[in-house]
Design a protein around this motif. Sequence first.
Motif, PDB file in Angstrom:
ATOM      1  N   MET A   1     -40.824 -27.863  35.982  1.00  8.30           N
ATOM      2  CA  MET A   1     -40.853 -28.611  37.274  1.00  8.30           C
ATOM      3  C   MET A   1     -41.221 -30.024  37.191  1.00  8.30           C
ATOM      4  O   MET A   1     -42.069 -30.551  36.417  1.00  8.30           O
ATOM      5  CB  MET A   1     -41.489 -27.825  38.116  1.00  8.30           C
ATOM      6  N   ARG A   2     -40.620 -30.768  37.918  1.00  3.56           N
ATOM      7  CA  ARG A   2     -41.114 -32.437  38.004  1.00  3.56           C
ATOM      8  C   ARG A   2     -41.485 -32.707  39.301  1.00  3.56           C
ATOM      9  O   ARG A   2     -41.028 -32.315  40.197  1.00  3.56           O
ATOM     10  CB  ARG A   2     -39.683 -33.342  37.468  1.00  3.56           C
ATOM     11  N   GLY A   3     -42.532 -33.397  39.212  1.00  3.26           N
ATOM     12  CA  GLY A   3     -43.374 -33.986  40.224  1.00  3.26           C
ATOM     13  C   GLY A   3     -43.369 -35.651  40.112  1.00  3.26           C
ATOM     14  O   GLY A   3     -43.413 -35.990  39.238  1.00  3.26           O
ATOM     15  N   LEU A   4     -43.386 -36.348  41.188  1.00  2.00           N
ATOM     16  CA  LEU A   4     -43.582 -37.795  41.259  1.00  2.00           C
ATOM     17  C   LEU A   4     -44.925 -37.822  42.219  1.00  2.00           C
ATOM     18  O   LEU A   4     -44.814 -37.567  43.507  1.00  2.00           O
ATOM     19  CB  LEU A   4     -42.466 -38.506  41.893  1.00  2.00           C
ATOM     20  N   THR A   5     -45.980 -38.909  41.643  1.00  2.00           N
ATOM     21  CA  THR A   5     -46.878 -39.317  42.499  1.00  2.00           C
ATOM     22  C   THR A   5     -47.092 -40.671  42.143  1.00  2.00           C
ATOM     23  O   THR A   5     -46.257 -41.265  41.785  1.00  2.00           O
ATOM     24  CB  THR A   5     -48.374 -38.515  41.905  1.00  2.00           C
ATOM     25  N   TRP A   6     -48.170 -41.448  42.772  1.00  2.00           N
ATOM     26  CA  TRP A   6     -48.439 -42.840  42.784  1.00  2.00           C
ATOM     27  C   TRP A   6     -49.284 -42.956  41.495  1.00  2.00           C
ATOM     28  O   TRP A   6     -50.198 -42.653  41.147  1.00  2.00           O
ATOM     29  CB  TRP A   6     -48.839 -43.381  44.118  1.00  2.00           C
ATOM     30  N   ASP A   7     -49.060 -44.498  41.072  1.00  2.00           N
ATOM     31  CA  ASP A   7     -49.859 -44.827  39.801  1.00  2.00           C
ATOM     32  C   ASP A   7     -51.275 -45.309  40.043  1.00  2.00           C
ATOM     33  O   ASP A   7     -51.421 -46.629  39.893  1.00  2.00           O
ATOM     34  CB  ASP A   7     -48.701 -46.018  39.052  1.00  2.00           C
ATOM     35  N   HIS A   8     -52.224 -44.554  40.449  1.00  2.00           N
ATOM     36  CA  HIS A   8     -53.379 -44.906  40.588  1.00  2.00           C
ATOM     37  C   HIS A   8     -54.307 -43.621  40.282  1.00  2.00           C
ATOM     38  O   HIS A   8     -53.829 -42.713  40.768  1.00  2.00           O
ATOM     39  CB  HIS A   8     -53.949 -45.641  41.987  1.00  2.00           C
ATOM     40  N   PRO A   9     -55.395 -43.984  39.596  1.00  2.00           N
ATOM     41  CA  PRO A   9     -56.121 -42.340  39.389  1.00  2.00           C
ATOM     42  C   PRO A   9     -56.402 -41.436  40.522  1.00  2.00           C
ATOM     43  O   PRO A   9     -56.227 -40.402  40.468  1.00  2.00           O
ATOM     44  CB  PRO A   9     -57.397 -42.934  38.912  1.00  2.00           C
TER      45      PRO A   9
ATOM     46  N   ASP B   1     -38.723 -32.390  41.968  1.00  2.00           N
ATOM     47  CA  ASP B   1     -38.906 -31.224  42.769  1.00  2.00           C
ATOM     48  C   ASP B   1     -40.038 -31.351  43.947  1.00  2.00           C
ATOM     49  O   ASP B   1     -39.738 -30.789  44.824  1.00  2.00           O
ATOM     50  CB  ASP B   1     -39.224 -29.933  42.131  1.00  2.00           C
ATOM     51  N   VAL B   2     -40.896 -31.878  43.510  1.00  2.00           N
ATOM     52  CA  VAL B   2     -42.229 -32.210  44.369  1.00  2.00           C
ATOM     53  C   VAL B   2     -42.553 -33.623  44.377  1.00  2.00           C
ATOM     54  O   VAL B   2     -42.520 -34.135  43.226  1.00  2.00           O
ATOM     55  CB  VAL B   2     -43.209 -31.131  44.023  1.00  2.00           C
ATOM     56  N   MET B   3     -42.817 -34.221  45.361  1.00  2.00           N
ATOM     57  CA  MET B   3     -43.174 -35.656  45.576  1.00  2.00           C
ATOM     58  C   MET B   3     -44.142 -35.755  46.478  1.00  2.00           C
ATOM     59  O   MET B   3     -44.378 -35.380  47.541  1.00  2.00           O
ATOM     60  CB  MET B   3     -42.017 -36.446  45.972  1.00  2.00           C
ATOM     61  N   VAL B   4     -45.175 -36.805  46.021  1.00  2.00           N
ATOM     62  CA  VAL B   4     -46.345 -37.250  46.885  1.00  2.00           C
ATOM     63  C   VAL B   4     -45.826 -38.382  47.747  1.00  2.00           C
ATOM     64  O   VAL B   4     -45.265 -39.235  47.059  1.00  2.00           O
ATOM     65  CB  VAL B   4     -47.702 -37.715  45.977  1.00  2.00           C
ATOM     66  N   ILE B   5     -45.750 -38.315  49.039  1.00  2.00           N
ATOM     67  CA  ILE B   5     -45.098 -39.632  49.829  1.00  2.00           C
ATOM     68  C   ILE B   5     -46.146 -40.035  50.724  1.00  2.00           C
ATOM     69  O   ILE B   5     -47.261 -39.400  51.147  1.00  2.00           O
ATOM     70  CB  ILE B   5     -43.911 -39.054  50.353  1.00  2.00           C
ATOM     71  N   ASP B   6     -45.663 -40.988  51.358  1.00  2.00           N
ATOM     72  CA  ASP B   6     -46.352 -41.531  52.599  1.00  2.00           C
ATOM     73  C   ASP B   6     -45.527 -41.409  53.807  1.00  2.00           C
ATOM     74  O   ASP B   6     -44.156 -41.323  53.758  1.00  2.00           O
ATOM     75  CB  ASP B   6     -46.558 -42.967  52.467  1.00  2.00           C
TER      76      ASP B   6
ATOM     77  N   ALA C   1     -42.847 -20.952  42.574  1.00  2.00           N
ATOM     78  CA  ALA C   1     -43.668 -21.652  42.143  1.00  2.00           C
ATOM     79  C   ALA C   1     -44.039 -22.860  42.992  1.00  2.00           C
ATOM     80  O   ALA C   1     -45.169 -23.334  42.902  1.00  2.00           O
ATOM     81  CB  ALA C   1     -42.976 -22.254  40.799  1.00  2.00           C
ATOM     82  N   VAL C   2     -43.119 -23.245  43.656  1.00  2.00           N
ATOM     83  CA  VAL C   2     -43.383 -24.412  44.662  1.00  2.00           C
ATOM     84  C   VAL C   2     -44.478 -24.143  45.682  1.00  2.00           C
ATOM     85  O   VAL C   2     -45.644 -24.678  45.977  1.00  2.00           O
ATOM     86  CB  VAL C   2     -42.157 -25.136  45.511  1.00  2.00           C
ATOM     87  N   ARG C   3     -44.115 -22.719  46.089  1.00  2.00           N
ATOM     88  CA  ARG C   3     -45.232 -22.148  47.414  1.00  2.00           C
ATOM     89  C   ARG C   3     -46.675 -22.127  46.497  1.00  2.00           C
ATOM     90  O   ARG C   3     -47.698 -22.562  47.110  1.00  2.00           O
ATOM     91  CB  ARG C   3     -44.948 -20.741  47.565  1.00  2.00           C
TER      92      ARG C   3
END
Length: 344
Positions: free
Chosen positions: A1-9, A59-64, A253-255
Amino acid sequence: MRGLTWDHPRGYAPLDELTRLDLAGANPYGAVPEPITWDRQPLEGFESEPIAKLCRTYDVMVIDHPGLGAATDALVPMEELFEPEDLAGLRFAGRSLDSYRLDGRQWALPLDAATQVAAARPGVRVPSSWPGVREAARSGRMALCLGGPHAFLMFCAVTCGDFLDEEAGQRALELMAELLALADPAVSLRNPIGVLDAMAAGEVDWCPLLYGYVTYPLTFGDAPAWPGRAPGSVLGGTGLVVSRRRIGEIREAVRAHLLRLTSAPVQGTLFPATGGQPAARAVWDTPGFYRDTLATMEAAWVRPRFPGYIALQERSSALIREGLLAGTPARDLLKTLHEEWRTA
């Protein structure tokens, strides 16, 4: 699975730690069917990369939340993943959960909670009212936070979300112009991370309004308020969305990942230990940064989420920033802003 988040700790460290524990084979926070590999995008990616486009890859993303309006066709609403009882015990700070509800559906679960607050070096006091801020700025080393979308977000906060009101809008722009004339000009044109870095390095002593980051060795408090009003602020934070691209293959898996990421052990223990800023309401009852800014979080305004809002936010912010630097009269600048919004 691939996820995307933002580039800060704050955006990636808790997620990477969970993946590390998953790969080690004994995750104390609970097992999942398969781990997520998290990629990162700059903080500005929230404004520049449409969620629907990213759904082709992730598949999963961290968004605003403001990006939701143009993305719902590419996302799976939470009602298709969970039964009501699955989420019944979850409580989030302020209107974090509501900010991801659109057209009668819940499109994301809050992961991280934030709003604009006051920040200062230890021992420096930020006034609790905007008239007090105006007075204190005449003698202190102060900065604003006007980079990227933040000139417009400050304008919205100072107007308490009534930015289309003539009187409130003009009063806010006049105040911002006066404060910018008294502030550190270079630091004031940065984003929140840039301003907080400058504050931590001793370049400036305080900022009346910017998005709070619990990891900085600074003092945070409620945003300034107009007399008789609640603190004015614009809700930030992030949420977890799920792409439709492979949902038939990875539903379970997402759940499992979303339930674990919003669970009390992860939000209350792993997030603080790894530099995260949880969305869980229980964490915001703890002393220090969270309790000291809770009133602002509870009163924070939720931005519009219609298609095209993010581009409009960027244009509006540039207009305000350029107008303040050029000394454009508040009435004229406000008229231009309102024309932009009427067109949109």
